[in-house]
Design a protein around this motif. Structure first.
Motif, PDB file in Angstrom:
ATOM      1  N   SER A   1      -6.474   1.815   0.724  1.00 10.79           N
ATOM      2  CA  SER A   1      -6.527   0.473  -0.530  1.00 10.79           C
ATOM      3  C   SER A   1      -4.536   0.412  -1.066  1.00 10.79           C
ATOM      4  CB  SER A   1      -6.942   1.309  -1.915  1.00 10.79           C
ATOM      5  OG  SER A   1      -5.952   2.545  -2.360  1.00 10.79           O
TER       6      SER A   1
ATOM      7  N   MET B   1      -9.359  -2.243  -1.904  1.00 12.95           N
ATOM      8  CA  MET B   1     -10.014  -1.580  -1.740  1.00 12.95           C
ATOM      9  C   MET B   1     -10.690  -1.367  -0.684  1.00 12.95           C
ATOM     10  SD  MET B   1     -10.946  -0.620  -5.929  1.00 12.95           S
ATOM     11  CE  MET B   1     -11.599  -1.768  -6.101  1.00 12.95           C
TER      12      MET B   1
ATOM     13  N   SER C   1       1.020  -1.357   0.020  1.00 15.29           N
ATOM     14  CA  SER C   1       0.437  -0.276  -0.185  1.00 15.29           C
ATOM     15  C   SER C   1       0.971   0.862   0.107  1.00 15.29           C
ATOM     16  CB  SER C   1      -0.953  -0.326   1.356  1.00 15.29           C
ATOM     17  OG  SER C   1      -0.212  -0.280   2.271  1.00 15.29           O
TER      18      SER C   1
END
Length: 159
Positions: A41, A111, A34
């Motif tokens: 996300s 997500m 990330s």
């Protein structure tokens, strides 16, 4: 990150140093990342090799690590801006070929992360193929990895 944490993360990643097989599909070199500690996300990257005699297609992904997990790619719009898009039809993996899921290209998108991706964490991921079915793997989080640097192989189980 302390030296001890770095060593433990490396040992955890090396513990999963065998490829994942399901019929004729082999998953190698998976890692997730990330952009920041509080990111909502993340993404996963890997190579997918089809050693079988017929073509297959990666058609879905799932993980408890995020509210939504999708196959994505990057495309350039009419103004020259790169955009990420959901690839609903999935990715073809031709017989004898390798599909690269890599930064700036095809990848798995997480997500709505349920928890931050932290260095050394293992993210459960199910890859669904038209022919080979589901392949479950554990993807190590590697926030320090640079593009185009290998980290060994991953393993998992097929269902």
């Amino acid at each position: 990150m302390s030296f001890k944490s770095t060593v433990l993360a490396a040992l955890a990643a090396s513990a999963f140093a065998l490829p994942a097989f399901a019929q004729d599909i082999m998953i190698n070199d998976a890692y997730a990342r990330s952009s920041a500690a509080m990111a909502t996300s993340g993404a996963a990257f890997m190579t997918i090799m089809n050693h079988g005699g017929s073509d297959d297609r990666l058609i879905g992904v799932a993980s408890p690590a995020a509210k939504q997990v999708e196959l994505h790619t990057h495309t350039q719009d009419a103004h020259g801006v790169m955009r990420m898009i959901h690839v609903t039809e999935g990715f073809s993996v031709a017989s004898g070929e390798t599909l690269m899921l890599e930064r700036g290209g095809n990848h798995v998108m997480f997500m709505g992360l349920t928890a931050p991706f932290e260095q050394g964490d293992m993210i459960p991921l199910t890859l669904t193929f038209e022919q080979a079915g589901d392949i479950e793997i554990e993807v190590p989080v590697d926030l320090e990895r640079k593009p185009a640097h290998g980290m060994g192989h991953q393993h998992g189980k097929s269902e």
